[in-house]
Scaffold this active site. Structure first.
Site, PDB file in Angstrom:
ATOM      1  CE  LYS A  62      -1.186   0.186  -4.399  1.00 42.93           C
ATOM      2  NZ  LYS A  62      -0.750   1.153  -5.409  1.00 42.93           N
ATOM      3  N   GLY A  66       8.167   2.085 -14.470  1.00 39.21           N
ATOM      4  CA  GLY A  66       7.894   0.959 -13.563  1.00 39.21           C
ATOM      5  C   GLY A  66       6.825   1.259 -12.530  1.00 39.21           C
ATOM      6  CB  VAL A  81      -0.940   0.033   1.234  1.00 42.97           C
ATOM      7  CG1 VAL A  81      -1.784   1.307   1.227  1.00 42.97           C
ATOM      8  CG2 VAL A  81      -1.833  -1.188   1.274  1.00 42.97           C
TER       9      VAL A  81
HETATM   10  P1  NAP Z   1       7.467  -6.740 -12.712  1.00 45.49           P
HETATM   11  O1  NAP Z   1       8.414  -5.638 -13.028  1.00 45.49           O
HETATM   12  O2  NAP Z   1       6.522  -7.220 -13.768  1.00 45.49           O
HETATM   13  O3  NAP Z   1       8.338  -7.978 -12.191  1.00 45.49           O
HETATM   14  C1  NAP Z   1       7.781  -9.225 -11.915  1.00 45.49           C
HETATM   15  C2  NAP Z   1       8.925 -10.228 -11.698  1.00 45.49           C
HETATM   16  O4  NAP Z   1       8.369 -11.475 -11.286  1.00 45.49           O
HETATM   17  C3  NAP Z   1       9.733 -10.507 -12.965  1.00 45.49           C
HETATM   18  O5  NAP Z   1      11.097 -10.674 -12.643  1.00 45.49           O
HETATM   19  C4  NAP Z   1       9.161 -11.837 -13.477  1.00 45.49           C
HETATM   20  O6  NAP Z   1      10.116 -12.656 -14.156  1.00 45.49           O
HETATM   21  C5  NAP Z   1       8.780 -12.500 -12.175  1.00 45.49           C
HETATM   22  N1  NAP Z   1       7.631 -13.383 -12.351  1.00 45.49           N
HETATM   23  C6  NAP Z   1       6.359 -13.028 -12.623  1.00 45.49           C
HETATM   24  N2  NAP Z   1       5.571 -14.113 -12.705  1.00 45.49           N
HETATM   25  C7  NAP Z   1       6.386 -15.176 -12.491  1.00 45.49           C
HETATM   26  C8  NAP Z   1       6.190 -16.578 -12.459  1.00 45.49           C
HETATM   27  N3  NAP Z   1       4.986 -17.122 -12.683  1.00 45.49           N
HETATM   28  N4  NAP Z   1       7.259 -17.390 -12.201  1.00 45.49           N
HETATM   29  C9  NAP Z   1       8.478 -16.861 -11.984  1.00 45.49           C
HETATM   30  N5  NAP Z   1       8.729 -15.530 -11.994  1.00 45.49           N
HETATM   31  C10 NAP Z   1       7.694 -14.712 -12.249  1.00 45.49           C
HETATM   32  O7  NAP Z   1       6.551  -6.372 -11.464  1.00 45.49           O
HETATM   33  P2  NAP Z   1       6.863  -5.275 -10.333  1.00 45.49           P
HETATM   34  O8  NAP Z   1       6.442  -3.933 -10.813  1.00 45.49           O
HETATM   35  O9  NAP Z   1       8.214  -5.463  -9.804  1.00 45.49           O
HETATM   36  O10 NAP Z   1       5.755  -5.676  -9.237  1.00 45.49           O
HETATM   37  C11 NAP Z   1       5.942  -6.790  -8.397  1.00 45.49           C
HETATM   38  C12 NAP Z   1       4.910  -6.732  -7.274  1.00 45.49           C
HETATM   39  O11 NAP Z   1       5.095  -5.554  -6.503  1.00 45.49           O
HETATM   40  C13 NAP Z   1       3.445  -6.681  -7.739  1.00 45.49           C
HETATM   41  O12 NAP Z   1       2.648  -7.359  -6.780  1.00 45.49           O
HETATM   42  C14 NAP Z   1       3.128  -5.200  -7.710  1.00 45.49           C
HETATM   43  O13 NAP Z   1       1.748  -4.927  -7.568  1.00 45.49           O
HETATM   44  C15 NAP Z   1       3.894  -4.790  -6.472  1.00 45.49           C
HETATM   45  N6  NAP Z   1       4.256  -3.361  -6.387  1.00 45.49           N
HETATM   46  C16 NAP Z   1       4.841  -2.774  -7.446  1.00 45.49           C
HETATM   47  C17 NAP Z   1       5.251  -1.447  -7.348  1.00 45.49           C
HETATM   48  C18 NAP Z   1       5.922  -0.729  -8.484  1.00 45.49           C
HETATM   49  O14 NAP Z   1       6.174   0.464  -8.358  1.00 45.49           O
HETATM   50  N7  NAP Z   1       6.227  -1.398  -9.593  1.00 45.49           N
HETATM   51  C19 NAP Z   1       5.054  -0.754  -6.150  1.00 45.49           C
HETATM   52  C20 NAP Z   1       4.443  -1.404  -5.067  1.00 45.49           C
HETATM   53  C21 NAP Z   1       4.054  -2.720  -5.198  1.00 45.49           C
HETATM   54  P3  NAP Z   1      10.787 -12.171 -15.544  1.00 45.49           P
HETATM   55  O15 NAP Z   1      11.644 -10.990 -15.185  1.00 45.49           O
HETATM   56  O16 NAP Z   1      11.592 -13.332 -16.014  1.00 45.49           O
HETATM   57  O17 NAP Z   1       9.645 -11.815 -16.443  1.00 45.49           O
HETATM   58  N1  HSE Z   2       0.812   0.492  -9.985  1.00 46.33           N
HETATM   59  C1  HSE Z   2       0.939   0.934  -8.650  1.00 46.33           C
HETATM   60  C2  HSE Z   2       0.761   2.440  -8.592  1.00 46.33           C
HETATM   61  C3  HSE Z   2       2.297   0.555  -8.112  1.00 46.33           C
HETATM   62  O1  HSE Z   2       0.805   3.087  -9.657  1.00 46.33           O
HETATM   63  O2  HSE Z   2       0.526   2.981  -7.515  1.00 46.33           O
HETATM   64  C4  HSE Z   2       2.449   0.838  -6.633  1.00 46.33           C
HETATM   65  O3  HSE Z   2       1.664  -0.031  -5.881  1.00 46.33           O
END
Ligand code: NAP
Ligand code: HSE
Length: 429
Positions: free
Chosen positions: A213, A195, A133
């Site tokens: 959230k 990202g 969150v």
């Molecule tokens: P992302 O950039 O798409 O990265 C996902 C990672 O997980 C990649 O390395 C992918 O592998 C791996 N992956 C996905 N599915 C998989 C599977 N079935 N088996 C093995 N590996 C798998 O996502 P992200 O933005 O880092 O977000 C990750 C989490 O954090 C999500 O729950 C998101 O909601 C949360 N979050 C994100 C942010 C943000 O700012 N991005 C902020 C807060 C929370 P590959 O690299 O090989 O594709």
């Molecule tokens: N997609 C989400 C946002 C990432 O834009 O707030 C952080 O949880």
């Protein structure tokens, strides 16, 4: 626990990459904070050959979840892959195997948080999810720690950075005399490149991410379990440049807000929708890829949190905070988590509030028909304006019941060639 804390990281995308970076950059600090060295033993990905923004030593990479989960030397599993499955099953398996789990996954925690938190307690391990969150904002920790002695009256937040960034870019485009629609598309692309956006950005722009959230935030703020389906959701895709222009004319900000509040009858109402807020609201200044949460409570009165809500380093900061918490106190609390207690929720239809209504009709006669029911409600009208196509008029209603009001609005929308835009106003507590 030994002097070395061994980790399996599931996912090396934006957040996983950020965590690996901060683990390296701040290794000495983490050791000083906890008395332990953190060692990454496995990094689970889908495609080990993919070029990555953050280099991962090839010997750590695996595509086999069991390797990452079943290693008896691993103490903590960091789930940073996203999506409901297989993430939820892997979290469950890790807890069953007696590993602590840290996750950034709001979808899993909103849908199955109750089951997983109970499992963690049964297994005597910790399940922490601060990053799920509002990115870097330590809001879940504050609600469960320093602010836990307060009765929270209302929690209002900008909890999705992507949509806040898009709305800001649309405003900028208006200032530069550019079309808001292209600004929307360009800003979404930029949010994806930076990202901030989810793997499927529909989750951001249609309000699902904020809904997940809100279910988590409301549960911890109001100490009752909040089923995801009880959280009303509306995204930003129906907003236009005219709405932003009007917000400015009215001296207000237009934000996608998460609002949770305890109603006088004791029920909890939680919702996500675009909202007009006055300049005096602390969330007015939360712009671009920032998030903000404004709490009202019976002791501290009010408090706001403002910072990066998404992105690699900001989110990693919250994950590291959880990691430090596990390193310092690996035992879960003995008492039942009060936020898992059942409680009543109220649908948005039971609320009363004020509305901004923007009417567009082909001509003055058609506009008059649209105006009629709003007149009867005692709405204040701004003078009508000729647009390139049709006539536009804006009204602000007094407080009216949501259920009855939306029924009237649905009837107005049946009028041919009419646009009836409705945006809720944030009420004073
Ligand atoms: P992302 O950039 O798409 O990265 C996902 C990672 O997980 C990649 O390395 C992918 O592998 C791996 N992956 C996905 N599915 C998989 C599977 N079935 N088996 C093995 N590996 C798998 O996502 P992200 O933005 O880092 O977000 C990750 C989490 O954090 C999500 O729950 C998101 O909601 C949360 N979050 C994100 C942010 C943000 O700012 N991005 C902020 C807060 C929370 P590959 O690299 O090989 O594709
Ligand atoms: N997609 C989400 C946002 C990432 O834009 O707030 C952080 O949880």
């Amino acid at each position: 626990m030994s002097k070395i804390l061994r980790l399996s990281i599931l996912g090396a995308g934006t957040v996983g990459g950020g965590v690996l970076t901060l683990l390296r950059e701040n290794a000495d600090l983490l050791e000083a904070q906890t008395g332990k060295r953190f060692e990454v033993r496995h990094v689970l990905v889908r495609n080990p050959d993919k070029p990555r923004a953050v280099a991962v030593p090839p010997k750590l990479l695996t595509t086999d979840p069991q390797r990452a989960l079943c290693d008896p030397k691993v103490h903590v599993v960091l789930e940073l892959m996203g999506g409901l499955e297989p993430a939820r099953t892997l979290i469950r398996d890790a807890l069953q195997a007696g590993k602590h789990v840290i996750t950034a996954n709001k979808l899993v925690m909103a849908v199955s948080g109750d089951e997983l938190l109970r499992l963690a307690r049964q297994r005597g391990v910790r399940l922490l999810y601060e990053a799920s969150v509002a990115g870097s904002l330590p809001i879940l920790d504050a609600l469960q720690g320093a602010l836990a002695g307060n009765r929270i009256q209302r929690a209002v937040g900008i909890v999705n950075s992507t949509t806040n960034f898009i709305l800001r870019e649309m405003e900028r485009a208006l200032d530069a005399g550019e079309p808001a629609e292209t600004a929307y598309t360009n800003a979404l692309q930029k949010a994806q490149q930076n990202g901030y956006a989810e793997a499927d950005p529909t989750s951001d722009v249609e309000g699902y991410d904020a809904q997940y959230k809100t279910a988590i935030l409301a549960r911890l703020a109001f100490l009752q379990y909040v089923p995801l389906e009880s959280v009303y959701r509306e995204g930003i895709t129906h907003l236009s440049g005219r709405d932003l222009l009007w917000a400015r004319r009215l001296n207000m900000g237009l934000k996608l807000l998460s609002i949770s509040e305890r109603l006088p009858d004791g029920r909890l109402c939680a919702r996500v929708h675009p909202t007009l807020i006055p300049r005096e609201c602390p969330l007015y200044v939360v712009r671009g890829a920032f998030s903000g949460v404004w709490l009202q409570g019976n002791g501290f009165q009010e408090m706001s949190f403002h910072g990066f809500g998404a992105g690699a380093r900001a989110t990693a900061s919250a994950v590291l905070g959880d990691l430090i918490a596990v390193a310092r106190s690996p035992k879960p609390p003995r008492y039942e988590d009060p936020s898992l207690r059942p409680g009543e929720t109220a649908p948005i239809e039971s609320l009363s509030m004020r509305y901004f209504v923007r009417l567009v009709a082909p001509d003055e006669d058609a506009l008059r028909t649209l105006r009629e029911p709003l007149h009867l409600l005692g709405a204040e009208f701004h003078p009508a304006e000729a647009l390139e196509q049709g006539v536009e008029q804006v009204a602000l209603t007094p407080p009216v019941n949501e259920g009855a009001f939306q029924t009237q609005i649905a009837r107005l929308r049946e009028q041919p060639d009419a646009t009836v835009q409705v945006i809720r106003l944030l009420s004073a507590v």
